[in-house]
Design a protein around this motif. Structure first.
Motif, mmCIF file in Angstrom:
data_model
loop_
_atom_site.group_PDB
_atom_site.id
_atom_site.type_symbol
_atom_site.label_atom_id
_atom_site.label_comp_id
_atom_site.label_asym_id
_atom_site.label_seq_id
_atom_site.Cartn_x
_atom_site.Cartn_y
_atom_site.Cartn_z
ATOM 1 N N ILE A 87 0.751 -1.174 0.182
ATOM 2 C CA ILE A 87 -0.005 0.064 0.011
ATOM 3 C C ILE A 87 0.975 1.074 0.071
ATOM 4 O O ILE A 87 1.955 1.348 0.850
ATOM 5 C CB ILE A 87 -0.924 -0.262 1.278
ATOM 6 C CG1 ILE A 87 -1.903 -1.143 1.286
ATOM 7 C CG2 ILE A 87 -1.551 1.390 1.320
ATOM 8 C CD1 ILE A 87 -2.832 -1.553 2.404
ATOM 9 N N LYS A 88 0.635 2.067 -0.783
ATOM 10 C CA LYS A 88 1.433 3.411 -0.918
ATOM 11 C C LYS A 88 0.456 4.650 -0.766
ATOM 12 O O LYS A 88 -0.337 4.862 -1.581
ATOM 13 C CB LYS A 88 2.013 3.429 -2.565
ATOM 14 C CG LYS A 88 2.948 2.232 -2.572
ATOM 15 C CD LYS A 88 3.615 2.181 -3.980
ATOM 16 C CE LYS A 88 4.575 0.932 -4.205
ATOM 17 N NZ LYS A 88 5.020 0.957 -5.504
ATOM 18 N N ALA A 89 1.044 5.459 0.057
ATOM 19 C CA ALA A 89 0.100 6.546 0.339
ATOM 20 C C ALA A 89 1.060 8.059 0.167
ATOM 21 O O ALA A 89 2.147 7.957 0.632
ATOM 22 C CB ALA A 89 -0.323 6.752 1.738
ATOM 23 N N ARG A 90 0.601 8.806 -0.918
ATOM 24 C CA ARG A 90 1.468 10.015 -1.105
ATOM 25 C C ARG A 90 0.947 11.228 -0.423
ATOM 26 O O ARG A 90 -0.131 11.466 -0.496
ATOM 27 C CB ARG A 90 1.357 10.246 -2.664
ATOM 28 C CG ARG A 90 2.304 11.118 -3.413
ATOM 29 C CD ARG A 90 2.138 11.108 -4.716
ATOM 30 N NE ARG A 90 0.914 12.113 -5.080
ATOM 31 C CZ ARG A 90 0.402 12.001 -6.210
ATOM 32 N NH1 ARG A 90 0.682 11.202 -7.073
ATOM 33 N NH2 ARG A 90 -0.647 12.813 -6.380
ATOM 34 N N ALA B 81 5.759 -4.023 18.971
ATOM 35 C CA ALA B 81 7.016 -3.551 18.326
ATOM 36 C C ALA B 81 7.872 -4.763 18.100
ATOM 37 O O ALA B 81 8.629 -4.782 17.109
ATOM 38 C CB ALA B 81 7.429 -2.433 18.983
ATOM 39 N N ALA B 82 8.029 -5.654 18.860
ATOM 40 C CA ALA B 82 8.928 -6.690 18.825
ATOM 41 C C ALA B 82 8.663 -7.580 17.890
ATOM 42 O O ALA B 82 9.357 -8.590 17.355
ATOM 43 C CB ALA B 82 9.103 -7.442 20.240
ATOM 44 N N ASP B 83 7.376 -7.693 17.234
ATOM 45 C CA ASP B 83 6.773 -8.843 16.305
ATOM 46 C C ASP B 83 6.134 -8.232 15.239
ATOM 47 O O ASP B 83 4.845 -8.289 15.136
ATOM 48 C CB ASP B 83 6.197 -9.920 17.173
ATOM 49 C CG ASP B 83 5.775 -11.003 15.806
ATOM 50 O OD1 ASP B 83 6.390 -11.025 14.938
ATOM 51 O OD2 ASP B 83 4.689 -11.639 16.156
ATOM 52 N N PRO B 84 6.569 -7.073 14.476
ATOM 53 C CA PRO B 84 5.979 -6.598 13.401
ATOM 54 C C PRO B 84 5.158 -7.229 12.421
ATOM 55 O O PRO B 84 5.969 -8.057 11.860
ATOM 56 C CB PRO B 84 7.068 -5.522 12.973
ATOM 57 C CG PRO B 84 8.288 -6.015 13.092
ATOM 58 C CD PRO B 84 8.024 -6.897 14.483
ATOM 59 N N ALA B 85 3.850 -7.228 12.120
ATOM 60 C CA ALA B 85 3.364 -7.883 10.795
ATOM 61 C C ALA B 85 3.433 -7.058 9.576
ATOM 62 O O ALA B 85 3.632 -7.492 8.599
ATOM 63 C CB ALA B 85 1.954 -8.155 11.214
ATOM 64 N N TYR B 86 3.931 -5.593 9.673
ATOM 65 C CA TYR B 86 4.158 -4.798 8.429
ATOM 66 C C TYR B 86 5.198 -4.120 8.625
ATOM 67 O O TYR B 86 5.891 -3.642 9.646
ATOM 68 C CB TYR B 86 2.690 -4.217 8.343
ATOM 69 C CG TYR B 86 1.599 -4.617 8.196
ATOM 70 C CD1 TYR B 86 1.149 -5.238 7.038
ATOM 71 C CD2 TYR B 86 0.695 -4.985 9.394
ATOM 72 C CE1 TYR B 86 -0.188 -5.958 6.795
ATOM 73 C CE2 TYR B 86 -0.621 -5.628 9.344
ATOM 74 C CZ TYR B 86 -0.735 -6.152 8.036
ATOM 75 O OH TYR B 86 -2.133 -6.892 7.872
ATOM 76 N N VAL B 87 5.774 -3.589 7.519
ATOM 77 C CA VAL B 87 6.940 -2.564 7.368
ATOM 78 C C VAL B 87 6.198 -1.437 6.990
ATOM 79 O O VAL B 87 5.647 -1.289 5.844
ATOM 80 C CB VAL B 87 7.954 -3.185 6.299
ATOM 81 C CG1 VAL B 87 9.025 -2.226 6.295
ATOM 82 C CG2 VAL B 87 8.541 -4.745 6.793
ATOM 83 N N VAL B 88 6.442 -0.316 7.735
ATOM 84 C CA VAL B 88 5.992 1.031 7.342
ATOM 85 C C VAL B 88 7.312 1.758 6.808
ATOM 86 O O VAL B 88 8.136 2.045 7.856
ATOM 87 C CB VAL B 88 5.272 1.527 8.554
ATOM 88 C CG1 VAL B 88 4.839 2.989 8.034
ATOM 89 C CG2 VAL B 88 4.076 0.589 8.692
ATOM 90 N N ALA B 89 7.521 2.120 5.560
ATOM 91 C CA ALA B 89 8.663 2.723 5.133
ATOM 92 C C ALA B 89 8.338 3.826 4.542
ATOM 93 O O ALA B 89 7.394 4.092 3.683
ATOM 94 C CB ALA B 89 9.510 1.890 4.572
ATOM 95 N N LEU B 90 9.394 5.086 4.789
ATOM 96 C CA LEU B 90 9.043 6.325 3.912
ATOM 97 C C LEU B 90 9.690 5.875 2.247
ATOM 98 O O LEU B 90 10.521 4.939 2.162
ATOM 99 C CB LEU B 90 10.407 7.176 4.396
ATOM 100 C CG LEU B 90 10.036 7.519 5.850
ATOM 101 C CD1 LEU B 90 10.983 8.473 6.306
ATOM 102 C CD2 LEU B 90 8.671 8.146 5.914
ATOM 103 N N ASN B 91 8.996 6.632 1.535
ATOM 104 C CA ASN B 91 9.396 6.320 0.082
ATOM 105 C C ASN B 91 9.208 7.418 -0.725
ATOM 106 O O ASN B 91 8.668 8.662 -0.151
ATOM 107 C CB ASN B 91 8.379 5.214 -0.478
ATOM 108 C CG ASN B 91 8.833 4.575 -1.815
ATOM 109 O OD1 ASN B 91 9.887 5.061 -2.120
ATOM 110 N ND2 ASN B 91 8.310 3.379 -2.198
ATOM 111 N N LEU B 92 9.486 7.458 -2.016
ATOM 112 C CA LEU B 92 9.013 8.555 -2.972
ATOM 113 C C LEU B 92 8.166 8.120 -4.002
ATOM 114 O O LEU B 92 8.655 6.924 -4.671
ATOM 115 C CB LEU B 92 10.288 9.188 -3.394
ATOM 116 C CG LEU B 92 11.305 9.915 -2.506
ATOM 117 C CD1 LEU B 92 12.589 10.385 -3.340
ATOM 118 C CD2 LEU B 92 10.664 11.078 -1.950
ATOM 119 N N LEU B 93 7.142 8.894 -4.439
ATOM 120 C CA LEU B 93 6.185 8.246 -5.442
ATOM 121 C C LEU B 93 6.253 9.537 -6.386
ATOM 122 O O LEU B 93 6.253 10.719 -6.005
ATOM 123 C CB LEU B 93 4.897 7.925 -4.940
ATOM 124 C CG LEU B 93 4.729 6.823 -4.181
ATOM 125 C CD1 LEU B 93 3.389 6.339 -3.665
ATOM 126 C CD2 LEU B 93 5.066 5.569 -5.053
#
Length: 626
Positions: free
Chosen positions: A74-77, A99-111
């Motif tokens: 999922i990408k949000a701009r 936080a010790a067992d994250p199900a998702y990766v939330v990362a900064l990006n450029l779109l």
């Protein structure tokens, strides 16, 4: 003579509009964004996940400019970096409460900032390569000999079990490298074993030799089967790397085969080399356990009681809890293959597992003793386990072939088989090359590449306009169209633009104008020979065509050789080089002639053309202009 039919102008117009639309996204630049990706192999993102992300952002008072579910993430701009950072924090807290067992990766990006109407037409900008955006580059060497040795070890166990079942006695089975040696006391027993091996192990070649009083049979993997094993090992390693790199949140990682036994991994935007190495070297394990069917366990599944002693609680893909016994029946080391299929009777999607000899023997005994009970297949990553599937044992399962079925779609069956195959690497890998490129260097490379293409185009256009007058202007327009068409094709193919690719663009400018130089000089030659302007234009284009074809084909052959045998930056150069040659033939001849025909073809009594100085041997020189 020099008139195009309407359909040819229609082709030019359509090509111009399409090229303009698909090249346009490259002008909008990039905007700060947040990307949500699965942190675990069995976590999937779907429209429900998209709705949840939208609710979290709305609750945080954030309105993204655009949000979409693409390629499993999922990408949000957002409009600015402040909103981007706030969105990351909000999503991190909402999606990963532990936080010790994250199900998702939330990362900064450029779109891309492309407007919605362009995105709806699937018009996207070219991706920027590692050298233009910064990041890390790895070259991995896959140990193919280890993959073949692992296959031979599995086959040796299968042969031992098969001969035991067929009551064929042998004096010992050993693996020697990638071959299997079997000893027999007499030739008759060896022939009986050979028939069994040829019938049930089609991937093996056998050869019998005398060894004292015994007969030694050497079984080796056939060359075709060996290539298949190597290809599958490479493919499985690439798939596993894709699953692992999801954790890094890289927008467009490059993971591709290079040669027969190497994998190139490029992670644009990633600067932490140690973290990247940790992800690439991460291992996953598979375990098969029995489900606890007791009353206490059923209460624990629903959350109404504690987990019984000797059992553990894991979650299924749907989020439902499953209580399984701690005793491990089999591990992923006993699994040799997993493929999707269909049940022969019900035609339901299934997952077909293949076990080695030890695994098959254990599985047969366990299934015989636990009919109508559930069995859980658990995938462990980073010490955390999740249940991939928990089917009911319907009957004793022997022979090392296991079929999992029940409440699965075709896609789920394929995904499950992929997860079981890709839980760990098929063959060990070694990093043989490593590079890190900083983002500031990438921005500098973009500026330099852009300036080289821009000033190269300006220099060529000025020279052509000065030397060939109006024909030079038309040639420059055709050159600009060629550049537009090349960028559009690269964008439609979603190619990754690298610094060598930008160098190829600059080179293509000089090569593309060569066709117009040939045409213009041919027109001049016809004028020197006394041809009328209309006849000179017609003959110039027609007679220059053969030369243009020859020169471009020979250059294209060299480009294809670079594409076929080159690697890394060389291939990036070759892709742009070959596409530039093809687009230049269209723009330099078809497009430019259309413009010339449009300008001069309507004039019935044309007395002169603006093509610069036309030298005549008998009259000094003459300048012909409109």
């Amino acid at each position: 003579m020099n008139r195009y039919p309407v359909w040819k102008y229609a082709i030019i117009l359509i090509a111009l509009v399409v090229a303009g639309l698909y090249a346009l996204p490259n002008l909008f630049g990039e905007a700060p964004a947040v990307q949500v990706s699965p942190a675990k192999a069995i976590v999937k993102l779907d429209p429900t996940s998209l709705a949840k992300v939208e609710e979290v952002l709305k609750a945080a008072g954030l309105s993204p400019d655009a949000i979409s579910l693409e390629n499993g993430s999922i990408k949000a701009r957002f409009a600015d970096t402040d909103a981007q950072l706030k969105a990351k924090d909000a999503l991190q807290k909402a999606l990963n409460p532990d936080a010790a067992d994250p199900a998702y990766v939330v990362a900064l990006n450029l779109l891309s900032r492309s407007p919605a109407w362009l995105t709806s037409m699937r018009a996207s900008p070219m991706y920027l390569g590692l050298d233009l955006r910064g990041g890390v580059h790895f070259m991995l060497q896959v140990d193919m000999q280890a993959a073949l040795a692992k296959k031979a070890e599995s086959l040796s166990g299968d042969i031992r079990s098969t001969l035991r079942e067929k009551n064929v006695r042998h004096s010992g089975i050993t693996r020697n490298g990638q071959t299997i040696e079997i000893r027999f006391r007499d030739a008759a027993t060896a022939q009986a074993a050979k028939r069994i091996i040829q019938d049930q192990f089609a991937d093996l070649d056998t050869l019998e030799t005398a060894d004292g009083t015994d007969v030694k049979m050497v079984a080796s993997i056939k060359p075709v089967a060996a290539r298949t094993v190597q290809e599958q090992a490479l493919k499985q390693n690439i798939t596993t790397l894709h699953n692992r790199i999801n954790e890094l949140g890289v927008a467009e990682p490059v993971i591709q085969q290079q040669g027969l036994d190497r994998i190139v991994v490029q992670l644009p935007g990633v600067q932490d080399t140690a973290k990247a190495k940790d992800i690439l070297g991460r291992t996953a394990t598979l375990e098969i356990r029995l489900v606890d069917e007791g009353s206490e366990a059923r209460a624990a599944e629903s959350g109404a009681g504690p987990v019984p002693f000797g059992s553990e609680r894991y979650l299924e893909r749907s989020g439902q809890g499953v209580i399984v016994k701690k005793q491990v029946i089999l591990t992923g080391e006993n699994l040799t293959d997993a493929q999707p299929g269909f049940d022969g009777q019900t035609q339901e999607p299934t997952v077909n597992l293949s076990l080695d000899a030890k695994g098959a023997r254990i599985f047969r005994d366990v299934t015989r003793e636990n009919i109508n009970k559930r069995m859980a297949i658990i995938l462990f990553e980073k010490g955390k386990g999740e249940v991939v599937t928990a089917p009911v044992i319907r009957s004793e399962i022997g022979g090392g072939r296991v079929q999992i079925s029940g409440r699965m779609t075709t896609v789920e069956a394929a995904d499950t088989a992929l997860l079981l195959r890709a839980g760990s690497l098929a063959a060990p890998m070694e990093i043989i090359e490593e590079r890190t490129i900083g983002p500031s260097l990438g921005a500098e490379n973009i500026a330099k590449g852009f300036h080289s293409v821009t000033w190269g185009f300006v220099a060529v256009a000025v020279f052509m306009c000065f030397y060939y007058m109006l024909f030079g202007v038309i040639s420059s327009i055709a050159l600009a169209f060629n550049l537009l068409l090349l960028v559009a094709v690269l964008s439609m193919l979603q190619a990754t633009l690298t610094l060598p690719g930008m160098a190829a663009m600059a080179l293509v400018l000089g090569m593309a104008i060569d066709a117009n130089v040939l045409i213009n000089e041919r027109v001049r030659e016809e004028l020197r020979n006394g041809a009328s302007p209309q006849a000179a234009i017609h003959a110039g284009y027609d007679r220059a065509w053969a030369t243009i074809i020859d020169s471009n084909v020979t250059t294209l052959i060299a480009g294809l050789a670079l594409l076929a045998f080159g690697s890394g930056p060389v291939r990036g150069f070759a892709v742009v080089h070959c596409l530039g040659i093809l687009t230049s033939m269209f723009s330099g001849v078809f497009f430019s002639r259309g413009v010339v025909n449009l300008w001069y073809g309507r004039q019935k009594k044309l007395k002169s053309v603006s093509i610069g100085t036309v030298w005549r041997p008998d009259a000094g020189h003459q300048v012909t202009t409109n």
